[in-house]
Write a protein that holds these residues in place. Sequence first.
Motif, PDB file in Angstrom:
ATOM      1  N   ALA A  22     -12.206 -60.379  16.752  1.00 47.16           N
ATOM      2  CA  ALA A  22     -11.396 -61.503  16.269  1.00 47.16           C
ATOM      3  C   ALA A  22     -10.018 -61.569  16.908  1.00 47.16           C
ATOM      4  CB  ALA A  22     -11.276 -61.439  14.753  1.00 47.16           C
ATOM      5  N   MET A  23      -9.320 -60.447  17.008  1.00 47.19           N
ATOM      6  CA  MET A  23      -7.924 -60.470  17.444  1.00 47.19           C
ATOM      7  C   MET A  23      -7.758 -61.079  18.831  1.00 47.19           C
ATOM      8  SD  MET A  23      -4.819 -59.897  16.679  1.00 47.19           S
ATOM      9  CE  MET A  23      -4.078 -58.611  15.709  1.00 47.19           C
ATOM     10  N   THR A  24      -8.727 -60.850  19.694  1.00 42.62           N
ATOM     11  CA  THR A  24      -8.590 -61.326  21.072  1.00 42.62           C
ATOM     12  C   THR A  24      -9.172 -62.729  21.252  1.00 42.62           C
ATOM     13  OG1 THR A  24     -10.610 -60.106  21.527  1.00 42.62           O
ATOM     14  CG2 THR A  24      -8.548 -59.047  22.137  1.00 42.62           C
ATOM     15  N   GLY A  25      -9.737 -63.322  20.200  1.00 37.84           N
ATOM     16  CA  GLY A  25     -10.233 -64.692  20.329  1.00 37.84           C
ATOM     17  C   GLY A  25     -11.713 -64.856  20.029  1.00 37.84           C
ATOM     18  N   PHE A  26     -12.228 -64.026  19.116  1.00 36.27           N
ATOM     19  CA  PHE A  26     -13.598 -64.203  18.587  1.00 36.27           C
ATOM     20  C   PHE A  26     -14.691 -63.996  19.630  1.00 36.27           C
ATOM     21  CE2 PHE A  26     -10.768 -67.600  16.888  1.00 36.27           C
ATOM     22  CZ  PHE A  26     -10.343 -66.898  15.774  1.00 36.27           C
ATOM     23  N   GLN A  27     -14.473 -63.086  20.572  1.00 36.13           N
ATOM     24  CA  GLN A  27     -15.524 -62.849  21.552  1.00 36.13           C
ATOM     25  C   GLN A  27     -16.744 -62.190  20.883  1.00 36.13           C
ATOM     26  OE1 GLN A  27     -12.333 -62.034  22.010  1.00 36.13           O
ATOM     27  NE2 GLN A  27     -11.677 -63.207  23.802  1.00 36.13           N
ATOM     28  N   GLU A  28     -17.903 -62.453  21.489  1.00 35.18           N
ATOM     29  CA  GLU A  28     -19.138 -61.819  21.026  1.00 35.18           C
ATOM     30  C   GLU A  28     -19.063 -60.328  21.349  1.00 35.18           C
ATOM     31  OE1 GLU A  28     -21.170 -63.635  19.374  1.00 35.18           O
ATOM     32  OE2 GLU A  28     -20.519 -65.646  19.974  1.00 35.18           O
TER      33      GLU A  28
END
Lengths: 583, 194
Positions: free
Chosen positions: A450-456
């Motif tokens: 989440a912190m870095t932008g919701f990456q898989e």
Amino acid sequence: MKKLMTGNEAFAYGAYLSGVRVAAAYPGTPSSEILDNFSRYPGVFAEWSPNEKVSLDVAIGAAYAGTRAMCSMKHVGLNVAADSLFYAVYTGLKSGLVIVCADDPDMHSSQNEQDNRNYAKFAKCPMLEPSDSEEAKRFVGLALEMSEAFDTPVLVRSVTRLSHSSTPVEVTAEGPPPPPPAEPPLYERNAPKFVMVPSNARRRHPVVEERIKALAAHAESMPINYIEPGDDKIGIVSAGVNYHYAKEVFPHATFLKLGMVYPLPEKLIREFAARAETVLVVEELDPFLEEQLRLMGIPARGKDVFPMLGEFSPSLIRRCAVKAGLVAAPETPPEIKTGLERPIRPPMLCPGCGHRALFHVLGEAGVLVTGDIGCYTLGWAPPISAMHTTGCMGASIGVAHGIDKAGVKDDVVAVLGDSTFLHSGVHPLIDVLYNKGVTTTIISDNNATAMTGFQEHPGTGKTVQNQTTAAVDPEKLARGIGFNKVDVCDPFDIDRMAEILQDHLQSGEPSVIISRHPCALNTKEKYTPPVIDPELCINCGLCLDIGCSPLVQEEDYVRIDTLLCNGCGLCVKVCPNEAIIKQ
Amino acid sequence: MTKIDFLMAGVGGQGTILASNILAEVGLQLGYDVKKAEVHGMAQRGGQVDSHVRWGEHVHSPLVEENSVDYLIGFEMLEAARFPHFMKQGSVAVVNDYRINPPLVNLGKARYPSKEEIESLLLARAGKVLWVDGTGIAKELGNPAMVGVVLLGFLSTLVGGDQEAWLAVIERMVPPKFVDLNKEAFAAGRKAAG
């Protein structure tokens, strides 16, 4: 034509144009968007790896096989991947390998501000440093050519202000070309070059030493290292985005602009130093260039003028240069009346965040919490104040186990996120079991990085290229390792979570709790905000202690800002007087 | 070609980044060299977000320098109040008349400065402080997230440049289903400037 691109977009664009077809990374600010952007180009393979070391091994494998490859990471990611960097420098590759690594001076989103230029010297690996997006695009291509010409991985350094700044990039009007059809590469077996047992590695080490000398000689004639003639009173040595800051402050000085920061072109530097009355190195963080110049016997100035800490800016460079008498002071603008209180606005857990509900339970229980890297690190800050250590990715579990083995009487739990757990939490979890620990590990699972932008990540069931894939289930994984005590609970069920926590702490056995609630910002799920009855509100402040931004202290009651509220209902559960009413 | 430095200051989630992207792109369309800088990441979680946008004949640094900003655009009052030292003498502050409490204020442990205090602080450098009911206008249009484009509409009357150039960039950069709403927001911002 020109298009505005962030440094990260330009790295991805340059990699695609230069024929990179395999790229791997683990997200980390400020580097994450490099792989995000690259993954959208046609005909490429891109992956979010579980961690940076895996990503670098994957990129090395592709380059061994004969396919140009890229690996990208934030500065501390290279600590995780360092083992792989060092062997790849020894083995070399078949096709080009570029490693884009983004430092974070001032720690906008990091736990330290290490200067990764030191890795270039340490690993004996060349490093380029672009200063804007156009150079970011071009330098990736140059790095790949250099990688193949000298049979070495090549590091490309970014910083936050390159990765996240937008500057014009030359692009073709018709967009990037389609990928040419590629034959499957034939793997050439060459064990003496690629098997680093001592006997082979001893033969490779001289190759590494000779290679770095050859690269230093090559640096003399590289067009990306150049002198910009000007007023020779001050000669500025600079690289990267600091070059542009320095140009603002010293517009007429002679410059040595270095596109490659390791190894350095000694002859060119001596030629430059000979013409300048004062050589001034403008570099953020460590005196990396300055020390090398001094070893050449050049009395360069640098860290006597500029700080070792934090991020530079034109303002800072001017202030320091004025103080050192190197530039004239600008006209003094009128004094600004200070003294007006301007309360800080630190980042906070979002309304509706599952981490907050978990920390509420942990705070009530008064347990010692070893933390980790992610949004949930914000649980350390007041008013939540429920996290007591945070060091690096995956550290929480080992630190908890160590505190426990030291004989501390407090109940200790480790808290880390789902992506962080799969990054580097599995091995310490094995350690707890193997070495007869009793640590309770809580995986605060929001189904995203989440912190870095919701990456898989490997637990979400989706790849970066949006393909459905196997999802690693942390519950099954823990049980598979040998944990018998594993529970899954939604943290918003605070009573049940509290019961499970006590049960685990009192069990005297190692255990895992999966605190599962999807990221509210990622799912965009919202519910009707509750209502506070001012008649019932006794103004006790307990709801404010959960640290949720929509809760506002008024004169003698608390109000909910309905525009910000997610309607999660945590405040309803913590109110002792039932003054907050769910709608 | 004169240089124009902009500093946009707001709170994570207010849309400052999209607005600064549009502003940078407009500069490029008007023939300027353009650079832009901002930090994202942790700031998304309700922290402060400031975007630097620079237009000029040849721009070096993506970061603006203290004492040199021509237009400060505050998406939130307190955020604008953090940057008077960046403003050039006689510059313009365009401030959204909107308040988002920082946590310490919500907890009753710090005081939010008054509008008058903020205005007088900014006037230490600014030639004028222009208040815009940006969030109010955006809410009337049905979506508070439009505040950024309302402020851009207001700003466009000060900066100049063909209105069509601004609208063309907006049309290209916002999601297709929101194009009309964004154009309305831009027009409303221009109207608010009188």
